[in-house]
Design a protein around this motif. Sequence first.
Motif, PDB file in Angstrom:
ATOM      1  N   VAL A  67      -0.155  20.693  -8.295  1.00 23.63           N
ATOM      2  CA  VAL A  67      -1.210  19.690  -8.252  1.00 23.63           C
ATOM      3  C   VAL A  67      -1.008  18.787  -7.035  1.00 23.63           C
ATOM      4  CG1 VAL A  67       0.057  18.119  -9.784  1.00 23.63           C
ATOM      5  CG2 VAL A  67      -2.431  17.936  -9.577  1.00 23.63           C
ATOM      6  N   ALA A  68      -2.091  18.519  -6.311  1.00 21.56           N
ATOM      7  CA  ALA A  68      -2.009  17.723  -5.097  1.00 21.56           C
ATOM      8  C   ALA A  68      -2.503  16.301  -5.294  1.00 21.56           C
ATOM      9  CB  ALA A  68      -2.812  18.388  -3.971  1.00 21.56           C
ATOM     10  N   ASN A  69      -2.891  15.938  -6.502  1.00 18.84           N
ATOM     11  CA  ASN A  69      -3.326  14.574  -6.796  1.00 18.84           C
ATOM     12  C   ASN A  69      -2.785  14.178  -8.162  1.00 18.84           C
ATOM     13  OD1 ASN A  69      -4.704  12.195  -7.543  1.00 18.84           O
ATOM     14  ND2 ASN A  69      -6.528  12.773  -6.389  1.00 18.84           N
ATOM     15  N   ALA A  70      -1.553  13.665  -8.158  1.00 16.20           N
ATOM     16  CA  ALA A  70      -0.915  13.206  -9.397  1.00 16.20           C
ATOM     17  C   ALA A  70      -0.064  11.994  -9.056  1.00 16.20           C
ATOM     18  CB  ALA A  70      -0.057  14.304 -10.020  1.00 16.20           C
ATOM     19  N   ALA A  71      -0.383  10.878  -9.669  1.00 16.09           N
ATOM     20  CA  ALA A  71       0.300   9.627  -9.359  1.00 16.09           C
ATOM     21  C   ALA A  71       1.667   9.570 -10.035  1.00 16.09           C
ATOM     22  CB  ALA A  71      -0.549   8.442  -9.808  1.00 16.09           C
ATOM     23  N   ALA A  72       2.667   9.127  -9.274  1.00 15.01           N
ATOM     24  CA  ALA A  72       3.994   8.816  -9.812  1.00 15.01           C
ATOM     25  C   ALA A  72       4.259   7.359  -9.454  1.00 15.01           C
ATOM     26  CB  ALA A  72       5.054   9.729  -9.215  1.00 15.01           C
ATOM     27  N   VAL A  73       4.117   6.473 -10.431  1.00 16.67           N
ATOM     28  CA  VAL A  73       4.185   5.041 -10.179  1.00 16.67           C
ATOM     29  C   VAL A  73       5.424   4.466 -10.862  1.00 16.67           C
ATOM     30  CG1 VAL A  73       2.927   2.866 -10.249  1.00 16.67           C
ATOM     31  CG2 VAL A  73       1.660   5.026 -10.182  1.00 16.67           C
ATOM     32  N   PHE A  74       6.189   3.674 -10.102  1.00 12.45           N
ATOM     33  CA  PHE A  74       7.364   2.985 -10.623  1.00 12.45           C
ATOM     34  C   PHE A  74       7.237   1.500 -10.316  1.00 12.45           C
ATOM     35  CE2 PHE A  74       8.745   7.274 -10.419  1.00 12.45           C
ATOM     36  CZ  PHE A  74       9.774   7.423 -11.330  1.00 12.45           C
ATOM     37  N   ILE A  75       7.498   0.668 -11.313  1.00 21.53           N
ATOM     38  CA  ILE A  75       7.550  -0.777 -11.131  1.00 21.53           C
ATOM     39  C   ILE A  75       8.868  -1.272 -11.717  1.00 21.53           C
ATOM     40  CG2 ILE A  75       6.535  -2.996 -11.787  1.00 21.53           C
ATOM     41  CD1 ILE A  75       3.806  -1.697 -11.800  1.00 21.53           C
ATOM     42  N   ARG A  76       9.613  -2.002 -10.910  1.00 22.89           N
ATOM     43  CA  ARG A  76      10.923  -2.509 -11.334  1.00 22.89           C
ATOM     44  C   ARG A  76      11.806  -1.400 -11.885  1.00 22.89           C
ATOM     45  NH1 ARG A  76       9.531  -8.302 -14.341  1.00 22.89           N
ATOM     46  NH2 ARG A  76       8.949  -9.446 -12.454  1.00 22.89           N
ATOM     47  N   GLY A  77      11.763  -0.224 -11.253  1.00 21.75           N
ATOM     48  CA  GLY A  77      12.654   0.868 -11.600  1.00 21.75           C
ATOM     49  C   GLY A  77      12.204   1.750 -12.733  1.00 21.75           C
ATOM     50  N   ILE A  78      11.062   1.460 -13.362  1.00 27.78           N
ATOM     51  CA  ILE A  78      10.608   2.220 -14.522  1.00 27.78           C
ATOM     52  C   ILE A  78       9.307   2.936 -14.176  1.00 27.78           C
ATOM     53  CG2 ILE A  78       9.858   2.079 -16.928  1.00 27.78           C
ATOM     54  CD1 ILE A  78      11.601  -0.393 -17.219  1.00 27.78           C
ATOM     55  N   GLY A  79       9.247   4.230 -14.476  1.00 30.38           N
ATOM     56  CA  GLY A  79       8.047   4.999 -14.185  1.00 30.38           C
ATOM     57  C   GLY A  79       8.192   6.422 -14.666  1.00 30.38           C
ATOM     58  N   GLN A  80       7.555   7.347 -13.942  1.00 33.72           N
ATOM     59  CA  GLN A  80       7.559   8.750 -14.346  1.00 33.72           C
ATOM     60  C   GLN A  80       7.104   9.592 -13.164  1.00 33.72           C
ATOM     61  OE1 GLN A  80       4.731   9.591 -17.494  1.00 33.72           O
ATOM     62  NE2 GLN A  80       4.249  11.551 -16.570  1.00 33.72           N
ATOM     63  N   THR A  81       7.643  10.833 -13.050  1.00 31.39           N
ATOM     64  CA  THR A  81       7.257  11.710 -11.951  1.00 31.39           C
ATOM     65  C   THR A  81       6.440  12.908 -12.403  1.00 31.39           C
ATOM     66  OG1 THR A  81       9.319  12.983 -12.170  1.00 31.39           O
ATOM     67  CG2 THR A  81       9.335  11.105 -10.651  1.00 31.39           C
ATOM     68  N   ASP A  82       6.327  13.131 -13.704  1.00 37.04           N
ATOM     69  CA  ASP A  82       5.675  14.340 -14.197  1.00 37.04           C
ATOM     70  C   ASP A  82       4.360  13.995 -14.892  1.00 37.04           C
ATOM     71  OD1 ASP A  82       5.232  16.965 -14.804  1.00 37.04           O
ATOM     72  OD2 ASP A  82       6.773  17.110 -16.347  1.00 37.04           O
ATOM     73  N   PHE A  83       3.354  14.856 -14.736  1.00 34.06           N
ATOM     74  CA  PHE A  83       2.060  14.617 -15.368  1.00 34.06           C
ATOM     75  C   PHE A  83       1.956  15.274 -16.737  1.00 34.06           C
ATOM     76  CE2 PHE A  83       1.550  18.672 -13.204  1.00 34.06           C
ATOM     77  CZ  PHE A  83       0.883  19.432 -14.146  1.00 34.06           C
ATOM     78  N   SER A  84       3.014  15.905 -17.205  1.00 30.81           N
ATOM     79  CA  SER A  84       2.980  16.666 -18.456  1.00 30.81           C
ATOM     80  C   SER A  84       2.423  15.838 -19.605  1.00 30.81           C
ATOM     81  CB  SER A  84       4.391  17.140 -18.811  1.00 30.81           C
ATOM     82  OG  SER A  84       4.443  17.623 -20.124  1.00 30.81           O
ATOM     83  N   PHE A  85       1.624  16.504 -20.466  1.00 33.39           N
ATOM     84  CA  PHE A  85       1.120  15.842 -21.672  1.00 33.39           C
ATOM     85  C   PHE A  85       2.255  15.341 -22.554  1.00 33.39           C
ATOM     86  CE2 PHE A  85      -2.799  18.489 -21.103  1.00 33.39           C
ATOM     87  CZ  PHE A  85      -3.700  17.440 -21.104  1.00 33.39           C
ATOM     88  N   GLY A  86       3.406  15.996 -22.471  1.00 35.63           N
ATOM     89  CA  GLY A  86       4.481  15.691 -23.389  1.00 35.63           C
ATOM     90  C   GLY A  86       5.124  14.344 -23.210  1.00 35.63           C
ATOM     91  N   VAL A  87       4.803  13.617 -22.133  1.00 36.72           N
ATOM     92  CA  VAL A  87       5.436  12.323 -21.869  1.00 36.72           C
ATOM     93  C   VAL A  87       4.384  11.334 -21.393  1.00 36.72           C
ATOM     94  CG1 VAL A  87       6.042  12.993 -19.500  1.00 36.72           C
ATOM     95  CG2 VAL A  87       7.311  11.170 -20.628  1.00 36.72           C
ATOM     96  N   ASP A  88       4.491  10.075 -21.839  1.00 42.27           N
ATOM     97  CA  ASP A  88       3.560   9.027 -21.429  1.00 42.27           C
ATOM     98  C   ASP A  88       3.974   8.451 -20.078  1.00 42.27           C
ATOM     99  OD1 ASP A  88       2.126   9.239 -23.794  1.00 42.27           O
ATOM    100  OD2 ASP A  88       3.360   7.736 -24.816  1.00 42.27           O
ATOM    101  N   PRO A  89       3.032   7.929 -19.300  1.00 42.95           N
ATOM    102  CA  PRO A  89       3.395   7.241 -18.062  1.00 42.95           C
ATOM    103  C   PRO A  89       4.236   5.999 -18.352  1.00 42.95           C
ATOM    104  CG  PRO A  89       1.054   7.762 -18.102  1.00 42.95           C
ATOM    105  CD  PRO A  89       1.576   8.016 -19.483  1.00 42.95           C
ATOM    106  N   GLY A  90       5.213   5.731 -17.480  1.00 40.19           N
ATOM    107  CA  GLY A  90       6.002   4.508 -17.608  1.00 40.19           C
ATOM    108  C   GLY A  90       5.258   3.292 -17.105  1.00 40.19           C
ATOM    109  N   VAL A  91       4.335   3.510 -16.169  1.00 40.84           N
ATOM    110  CA  VAL A  91       3.450   2.464 -15.656  1.00 40.84           C
ATOM    111  C   VAL A  91       2.023   2.885 -15.966  1.00 40.84           C
ATOM    112  CG1 VAL A  91       2.581   1.308 -13.592  1.00 40.84           C
ATOM    113  CG2 VAL A  91       5.037   1.733 -13.843  1.00 40.84           C
ATOM    114  N   ALA A  92       1.288   2.016 -16.622  1.00 41.34           N
ATOM    115  CA  ALA A  92      -0.073   2.355 -17.026  1.00 41.34           C
ATOM    116  C   ALA A  92      -1.055   2.036 -15.912  1.00 41.34           C
ATOM    117  CB  ALA A  92      -0.472   1.587 -18.279  1.00 41.34           C
ATOM    118  N   MET A  93      -2.093   2.856 -15.820  1.00 42.81           N
ATOM    119  CA  MET A  93      -3.194   2.563 -14.911  1.00 42.81           C
ATOM    120  C   MET A  93      -4.454   2.310 -15.732  1.00 42.81           C
ATOM    121  SD  MET A  93      -4.779   4.672 -11.680  1.00 42.81           S
ATOM    122  CE  MET A  93      -3.325   4.343 -10.703  1.00 42.81           C
TER     123      MET A  93
END
Length: 781
Positions: A125-151
């Motif tokens: 995938v060429a359009n997938a956000a990986a957002v970290f704030i204060r060290g907490i976030g996520q790099t994977d878009f998998s359904f199995g895990v929620d984003p650490g930073v919400a949009m």
Amino acid sequence: MRLKSSAAGSGQSARRIVKTVRSAALYSGCSALTLAMLCDLSVAYAAPEDTAPKKKIMKPHRASARLEEVTVTARRRSERIERTPISMTTVTGSQFTERGITSIAKIQNLSPNITFGNVASNSGVANAAAVFIRGIGQTDFSFGVDPGVAMYVDGVYVGSPVGSVLNMVDIGSVSVLRGPQGTLFGRNTIGGAVAVNSLTPNEKLSAKADVKYGTANRINARMFFNVPLAQHLFANFSVGNFMQDGYVNAPYQKDQRKLGSEDSRVFKGALRWNPIPKLNITLRGDWNRDRSNGAPFVTTGINPSSTGSMIALANHLAGGTYTNCTGPNCYNSRYFSKNTNYGSQPDFSNLVGWSTSATIDYEFSHYLDVKSITAYRKNLGKFAQDRDGSPIGVNYVYDHYQERQFSEEVQANGRALNNRLHYSAGVYYFDQSGFDINPTQFYIMSLLSGGYFTDRSYAAYAQATYSITKKFNITAGVRYTEDNKSFLPNQYYKSTIGAPIFYQVPGTRLVPYERYHNNNARWTPMVNLSYQVTPELMAYTTFSQGFKGGGFTQRLANIAPFAPSFKPESVNSFEGGLKFYGLDHRLRVSAAGFFTFYDDVQLLVADESHIGPYYTNAGKAQISGFELESQYALGDGWNLLGSLGMTDAHYTKLSASVQGLNLNTMFVLVSKWTANLGASKEINLGQYGTLTPRVDAAYRSRYNANLNAIMYQSLIQPKYITVNMSMRWVSANGKYNFMAGLDNATNEKFMSWGSYSGSFGNYQKSFDRGRQWYIQGGVSF
């Protein structure tokens, strides 16, 4: 209510702020409590539409230059940003335009302690956000895990990172809220939130358009117009087209198309109906399409210690060894490059998405307002990647992806006790479902991975702020969240190379074909104190909890008795800060310190014992740091702004089952230090308009670029500085504008992400495009 200050008062304020800012920079844990009765982080938990700052832009006289008045409704009531007790950054759409920015990802260059990456994760995938704030976030878009930073987009939580690297079309503002969110947000978030707010239809007929041309045939075209349809009915519409050639050579791809291209289109529209003075109904809709030749990654080498990998096996069968194989079928240095990908199977990324929402806002009385936000969103995608970056055929992945979400939120906001009590309460429902089916090829086998997901979340929250005195406020809030996830894996072997290397009967399932559940519920409180030390200076402190639900590992390649799952993660966060606005309204400074206890950290890891990455609860961590932001209107057209952020994140305890990590392992995509500094000068040309040269620099210290958490020296990105320069002309009547600019003038080709798996043994990296030039012309009326 406006602040009043005298020259003497400004001088005293200047001396006070030097001391208070110095104290904030040294802040750790809850030591700011000794500074004053500190504040009300309730603003951090506002619904994103409410967090949109409503700016009144003034044209101050040169002799008495002042900063713009910035008003936000983050606590569901109108407040100046310097009276809003939270560490947050808000950038308006016009400020993005003044800098020539057309992608939301660039917010990381304007705000401290945030990473906003566009990563291919473990797919194409060429359009997938990986957002970290204060060290907490996520790099994977998998359904199995929620984003650490919400949009959030216009008050609506976006449940999937896929398609979330938004192009700017009709953006009113973007706000970065740091720290756990929950007691005023629909969806609980653990690390922070990015709230995007579109322009709202109004009674003024207006339109604007611009076209940008630049490096590698870059063409960005945008158009927006606002139309009053009737006395109480207003509409706006916008369209954007964003195109640019790729920059990573791909000689074995069809037509030798370069990877890293952009080809996206966006259509957005909104309708606002105000039938009676107390009722507003706003309908929004958007459609977007994103097609790319594939993520811009290359293979830069192999790990000589990974002798049990697929590449080692391929080289052994080709008649060589892992590190010494020279035959025509060997995987060796001829496929290593920083600008060329030698993959022979198709790389592509095709996404289509649309959404619609309805916001009904009714003011029952001067003391009570009720709002409903109903939204539906759907994304469909097909993307693929030749992950070994060679024609050998070691690993090829494909995703057939579909996701839909429905959400409903009802909010009640009011005040009582002669305006000494302000309160908000709400209920929230979120329903997400979809599938990600992954046909996958390895050197010795092919299999079907992935499966079908559902995620239902229920929440109720309440928060109240009580003014003990005119200067001292106390806020308390609580949230109850219940997350119910299920996973139906559809995973089996399609073919294997056969004995004696590896053999499984075709059709053999990796895990039983049955539905698995992961349900969690949690209460999360927040307590906040604020004190207005002087008319110019406010101090605050906050304790808050946040948690992120558990989930499942989606991609499997080894037989297991059940689908592997992981537990929720949680944080206890302490924050204290100061906000100053003085020197005759010419200087605005905010400072905050934080300390976070991070438990059951969810990490994506990969080692030789697993084929493919998997999620696990790695252990515990502590994160501390601070943010410092400032704006200064020097006068005579000069303006300065800058920020400094520090995030000191480290593990304190690791699970014995996690391989490849130790207490010194760096967090993924998290720099200890981030900073930015910008300067602009508005030159008045009289009847010929204004000319504004601008220089913006952004600094990031080194970080671990490996998306799979394990740290390797070759995947550490060293510190770097990027510099953007531009010159913008605006006509005297404001109708016409022209801009020329140079982004990344120092040509820093830094690593935006990297990936390594011991199962395959090769290092993958994606580098920035480097220096880019552009020219842009626009018109508005």
